[in-house]
Design a protein around this motif. Structure first.
Motif, PDB file in Angstrom:
ATOM      1  N   HIS A  65       0.790  -1.236   0.000  1.00  9.45           N
ATOM      2  CA  HIS A  65       0.000   0.000   0.000  1.00  9.45           C
ATOM      3  C   HIS A  65       0.820   1.282   0.000  1.00  9.45           C
ATOM      4  N   LYS A  66       2.154   1.188   0.072  1.00  9.33           N
ATOM      5  CA  LYS A  66       2.932   2.415   0.314  1.00  9.33           C
ATOM      6  C   LYS A  66       2.856   3.438  -0.826  1.00  9.33           C
ATOM      7  N   GLU A  67       2.560   2.982  -2.057  1.00 10.61           N
ATOM      8  CA  GLU A  67       2.460   3.916  -3.173  1.00 10.61           C
ATOM      9  C   GLU A  67       1.172   4.740  -3.118  1.00 10.61           C
ATOM     10  N   GLN A  68       0.139   4.200  -2.437  1.00 10.17           N
ATOM     11  CA  GLN A  68      -1.178   4.861  -2.465  1.00 10.17           C
ATOM     12  C   GLN A  68      -1.396   5.812  -1.292  1.00 10.17           C
ATOM     13  N   PHE A  69      -0.568   5.701  -0.244  1.00 10.38           N
ATOM     14  CA  PHE A  69      -0.795   6.512   0.962  1.00 10.38           C
ATOM     15  C   PHE A  69       0.486   7.223   1.379  1.00 10.38           C
ATOM     16  N   ARG A  70       0.285   8.372   2.017  1.00  9.66           N
ATOM     17  CA  ARG A  70       1.424   9.074   2.619  1.00  9.66           C
ATOM     18  C   ARG A  70       1.357   8.979   4.147  1.00  9.66           C
ATOM     19  N   TYR A  71       0.129   8.904   4.683  1.00 10.22           N
ATOM     20  CA  TYR A  71      -0.054   8.880   6.135  1.00 10.22           C
ATOM     21  C   TYR A  71      -0.508   7.492   6.589  1.00 10.22           C
ATOM     22  N   PHE A  72       0.192   6.952   7.596  1.00 12.36           N
ATOM     23  CA  PHE A  72      -0.122   5.625   8.138  1.00 12.36           C
ATOM     24  C   PHE A  72      -0.331   5.746   9.646  1.00 12.36           C
ATOM     25  N   ILE A  73      -1.380   5.088  10.150  1.00 10.23           N
ATOM     26  CA  ILE A  73      -1.638   5.068  11.598  1.00 10.23           C
ATOM     27  C   ILE A  73      -1.463   3.629  12.079  1.00 10.23           C
ATOM     28  N   LEU A  84      11.519   2.710  10.940  1.00  5.15           N
ATOM     29  CA  LEU A  84      12.070   3.100   9.632  1.00  5.15           C
ATOM     30  C   LEU A  84      13.021   2.033   9.095  1.00  5.15           C
ATOM     31  N   ASP A  85      13.747   1.384   9.993  1.00  6.08           N
ATOM     32  CA  ASP A  85      14.677   0.334   9.583  1.00  6.08           C
ATOM     33  C   ASP A  85      13.917  -0.898   9.062  1.00  6.08           C
ATOM     34  N   THR A  93       6.932   9.820   3.781  1.00  6.25           N
ATOM     35  CA  THR A  93       5.940   8.992   4.493  1.00  6.25           C
ATOM     36  C   THR A  93       5.935   9.355   5.971  1.00  6.25           C
ATOM     37  N   ILE A  94       4.741   9.467   6.542  1.00  5.18           N
ATOM     38  CA  ILE A  94       4.620   9.814   7.966  1.00  5.18           C
ATOM     39  C   ILE A  94       3.811   8.742   8.695  1.00  5.18           C
ATOM     40  N   PHE A  95       4.354   8.297   9.847  1.00  2.00           N
ATOM     41  CA  PHE A  95       3.704   7.270  10.670  1.00  2.00           C
ATOM     42  C   PHE A  95       3.223   7.902  11.975  1.00  2.00           C
ATOM     43  N   PHE A  96       1.940   7.695  12.302  1.00  2.00           N
ATOM     44  CA  PHE A  96       1.412   8.051  13.610  1.00  2.00           C
ATOM     45  C   PHE A  96       1.249   6.733  14.379  1.00  2.00           C
ATOM     46  N   VAL A 106      14.299   4.243  20.923  1.00  2.00           N
ATOM     47  CA  VAL A 106      14.856   5.606  21.015  1.00  2.00           C
ATOM     48  C   VAL A 106      14.934   6.296  19.643  1.00  2.00           C
ATOM     49  N   ILE A 107      15.115   5.522  18.567  1.00  2.00           N
ATOM     50  CA  ILE A 107      15.137   6.121  17.216  1.00  2.00           C
ATOM     51  C   ILE A 107      13.776   6.747  16.916  1.00  2.00           C
ATOM     52  N   ASN A 108      12.697   6.052  17.310  1.00  2.00           N
ATOM     53  CA  ASN A 108      11.351   6.587  17.112  1.00  2.00           C
ATOM     54  C   ASN A 108      11.125   7.862  17.923  1.00  2.00           C
ATOM     55  N   VAL A 109      11.680   7.882  19.149  1.00  2.00           N
ATOM     56  CA  VAL A 109      11.489   9.040  20.030  1.00  2.00           C
ATOM     57  C   VAL A 109      12.152  10.282  19.447  1.00  2.00           C
ATOM     58  N   TYR A 110      13.362  10.122  18.907  1.00  2.00           N
ATOM     59  CA  TYR A 110      14.137  11.296  18.473  1.00  2.00           C
ATOM     60  C   TYR A 110      14.081  11.540  16.956  1.00  2.00           C
ATOM     61  N   ASN A 111      13.190  10.830  16.246  1.00  2.00           N
ATOM     62  CA  ASN A 111      12.960  11.138  14.835  1.00  2.00           C
ATOM     63  C   ASN A 111      11.851  12.194  14.761  1.00  2.00           C
ATOM     64  N   ASN A 112      12.186  13.390  14.329  1.00  2.00           N
ATOM     65  CA  ASN A 112      11.225  14.502  14.361  1.00  2.00           C
ATOM     66  C   ASN A 112      10.423  14.668  13.079  1.00  2.00           C
ATOM     67  N   THR A 113      10.753  13.902  12.046  1.00  2.00           N
ATOM     68  CA  THR A 113      10.107  14.139  10.752  1.00  2.00           C
ATOM     69  C   THR A 113       9.084  13.073  10.370  1.00  2.00           C
ATOM     70  N   GLN A 114       9.410  11.805  10.547  1.00  2.00           N
ATOM     71  CA  GLN A 114       8.552  10.746  10.015  1.00  2.00           C
ATOM     72  C   GLN A 114       7.773   9.952  11.058  1.00  2.00           C
ATOM     73  N   ILE A 115       8.261   9.928  12.295  1.00  2.00           N
ATOM     74  CA  ILE A 115       7.588   9.145  13.356  1.00  2.00           C
ATOM     75  C   ILE A 115       6.923  10.087  14.352  1.00  2.00           C
ATOM     76  N   LYS A 116       5.612   9.982  14.487  1.00  2.00           N
ATOM     77  CA  LYS A 116       4.855  10.796  15.448  1.00  2.00           C
ATOM     78  C   LYS A 116       4.199   9.847  16.450  1.00  2.00           C
ATOM     79  N   LEU A 117       4.596   9.925  17.701  1.00  2.00           N
ATOM     80  CA  LEU A 117       4.138   8.982  18.728  1.00  2.00           C
ATOM     81  C   LEU A 117       2.926   9.531  19.477  1.00  2.00           C
ATOM     82  N   LEU A 118       1.799   8.818  19.357  1.00  2.00           N
ATOM     83  CA  LEU A 118       0.567   9.198  20.064  1.00  2.00           C
ATOM     84  C   LEU A 118       0.550   8.454  21.401  1.00  2.00           C
ATOM     85  N   ILE A 119       1.419   8.893  22.294  1.00  2.00           N
ATOM     86  CA  ILE A 119       1.648   8.182  23.565  1.00  2.00           C
ATOM     87  C   ILE A 119       1.587   9.190  24.702  1.00  2.00           C
TER      88      ILE A 119
END
Length: 578
Positions: A65-73, A84-85, A93-96, A106-119
């Motif tokens: 599905h990655k070609e059809q969407f930019r936002y993933f929850i 990301l790895d 691509t942006i992940f919520f 920790v990579i998810n915590v300090y990635n400011n562009t693609q990983i958004k943590l709803l925690i």
């Protein structure tokens, strides 16, 4: 990075987009999904829902599905690994990620562009500081020291010596920083535990958006109860979160007695209850519920003749006739049902069961249909983990999701019947394991293996069912053994997964002790949370023995293993944990 403003940084971003939802196969994730679906329906947000049961399905579905969407929850998956790895997404691509698994990578915590943590950040996350684990790579200066015949001027030689000393110091500091970084990351990542329910997080967002409904509140309650039923959170955390939800229940379900505010008889009503800790008792007979609830079965030791006698004494102490106890709860005499909770609690205290009643919630659909939150958890879990061959995992997921809606009560009642079978099979398997001494001490842990051909073994091939069986087995074993050391040991349990492929599911369960003991056993921090330490140990044991292992489940303490590699894997695990 952590999202601080859910409205601006998450909801308003996806509101105008087409999004893809990846939802893990657990009850809390389903409840969070239902709340998000209701919000999306309210605001006409376009979305696609994809259920995922493990990392392989997540990777495959993302590639598809990655070609059809930019936002993933992602709900209840993705926070505890380097996302990301694993997924290798495009840069835009942006992940919520809304996930209860801890610790957060920790990579998810300090990635400011693609990983958004709803925690929720008021959870005790203890994330290491950025400077302790990340360091900007400095280019080493090139030193030209070609002449080594001693003919250079003394100043140049002195400067060169100083540069060599500086370089040596820099390298030593670098080594010390890397060693300290390894220790910090080891301390942070070695234990797994669970944070605030994803359904609660989603409900609180709906409340902030002023779009919360009674249905959403019920799903948040079921999500929290799922964590408690599966022993993922401490009693203290559960009681605290129940207090938060109780305020919302009062707000949504408070009505004055005047005519204008009276509820329709067909209306949904949620109420706070201080109810019995008995599984499905309102939809079963009291006798069956007492026999198949983990708490009572373990304390009465119902797998023994003496335990059965104690149960009869317990019923006699309450003064309940066997005829009444063995018929459906709904058909019991009203005079007996009125004071039943108080009678059971009073007798339970005499028999050493001090926690017979628990804070929970119930929902009424009109006059006829009433369910406790734990009833819905057992029913939904059984629908999702159903061994029936007439549908795929996705079909079972959709059926479980539908059962949470008021319009599908027939599916919920079907789930209750499946849950009764599951609970019966669980207690019969526990009795079989204890009576035939299948739980053996391997030194640093207890081990139990279900053999192919064991009755109902197919019911325990799925991770959640096997984990619940393992926790209940450990509780019963601790109540039955006289060996004090064994009471402090964790349990590793294996069950056949696929005869065709020759694989088994292996789960690791932490010691069945109270919080003070748990701190002494394997937690260096003064923290009473429910922690699992098997994830890393399983990985190391498999690596050292070249065992064919698949870490496909979102809980790191659940693995798939080739049956013929089991003995060498266990030997490595014993030496590793000794």
């Amino acid at each position: 990075m952590f999202v601080s403003d859910f409205r601006k940084e998450f909801y308003e971003v996806v509101q105008s987009q087409r999004v893809l939802l990846f939802v893990a196969s657990d009850v809390d994730a389903l409840c969070a999904c239902k709340i998000l679906q209701a919000l999306f329906q309210c605001d006409h947000v376009q979305y696609t829902l994809v259920p995922v049961s493990g990392w392989q399905e997540l990777e495959t579905s993302f590639l598809e599905h990655k070609e059809q969407f930019r936002y993933f929850i992602l709900i209840n998956c993705g926070a505890n690994v380097d996302l990301l790895d694993i997924l290798q997404p495009d840069e835009d691509t942006i992940f919520f990620v809304c996930d209860t698994h801890r610790p957060v990578n920790v990579i998810n915590v300090y990635n400011n562009t693609q990983i958004k943590l709803l925690i929720k950040q008021d959870d005790d996350l203890e994330v290491p500081a950025y400077e302790d684990i990340f360091r900007d790579e400095e280019e080493d200066e090139e030193h030209s020291g070609n002449d080594s015949d001693g003919s250079e001027p003394s100043e140049k030689r002195t400067r060169l010596e100083e540069e060599i000393v500086e370089e040596t110091m820099r390298r030593r500091q670098r080594r010390e920083w890397e060693a300290r970084r390894r220790d910090i990351l080891f301390d942070y990542e070695q234990y797994e535990y669970h944070g605030t329910s994803s359904a609660m997080v989603m409900f609180e967002m709906a409340w902030m958006l002023s779009k919360d409904l009674n249905d959403m509140l019920w799903w948040a309650i079921v999500g929290l109860t799922d964590q408690w039923v599966q022993d993922k959170i401490t009693q203290m955390k559960y009681v605290t979160d129940v207090g938060v939800l109780q305020r919302h229940v009062s707000r949504h379900n408070h009505r004055n007695e005047d005519e204008e505010n009276t509820l329709s008889v067909d209306c949904t009503r949620i109420s706070f209850e201080y109810d019995l800790r008995l599984a499905l008792y309102q939809h079963w007979s009291l006798h069956d519920s007492l026999c198949n609830t983990s708490y009572t079965a373990a304390r009465f030791k119902l797998w023994s003749v003496h335990g059965q006698k104690r149960l009869q004494e317990f019923l006699a102490d309450m003064g309940l006739p066997l005829k009444q106890v063995k018929q459906k709860f709904q058909a019991m005499d009203i005079s007996l049902k009125e004071n039943l909770r108080e009678m059971i609690e009073e007798s339970a205290n005499k028999f050493g069961m001090k926690d017979m009643r628990v804070q929970t919630f119930s929902i009424h659909f009109g006059f006829k249909h009433k369910f406790l939150a734990s009833d819905v958890v057992f029913a939904t879990m059984s629908l999702m983990e159903s061994p029936e061959r007439d549908g795929s995992g996705t079909d079972h997921f959709i059926q479980a999701l539908d059962s949470l809606s008021r319009s599908n009560l027939d599916k919920l009642y079907h789930g209750l019947e499946l849950a009764k079978k599951q609970l019966r099979a669980t207690q019969q398997t526990i009795a079989s394991c204890l009576c035939t001494n299948l739980v053996i001490s391997q030194g640093p842990f207890l081990y139990c293996s279900l053999m192919e051909g064991t009755p109902d073994v197919v019911l325990f091939s799925r991770p959640a069912s096997l984990s619940l069986l393992s926790k209940h087995l450990l509780k019963s074993f601790v109540c039955s053994t006289k060996n004090r050391r064994c009471k402090l040991l964790p349990l590793v349990m294996a069950a056949p997964l696929s005869v065709e492929h020759g694989t088994v599911t292996v789960v690791g369960i932490p010691p069945e002790t109270d919080s003070s003991d748990r701190k002494k056993v394997h937690c260096r921090q003064p923290d009473p949370r429910h922690v699992f330490f098997f994830g890393r140990a399983f990985e190391k044991a498999a690596e050292s023995t070249s065992s064919r292992m698949l870490h496909n489940h979102f809980d790191l303490s659940v693995i798939e293993l080739k049956a013929e590699d089991r003995s060498k894997f266990l030997d490595a695990l014993i030496s590793l944990l000794s």
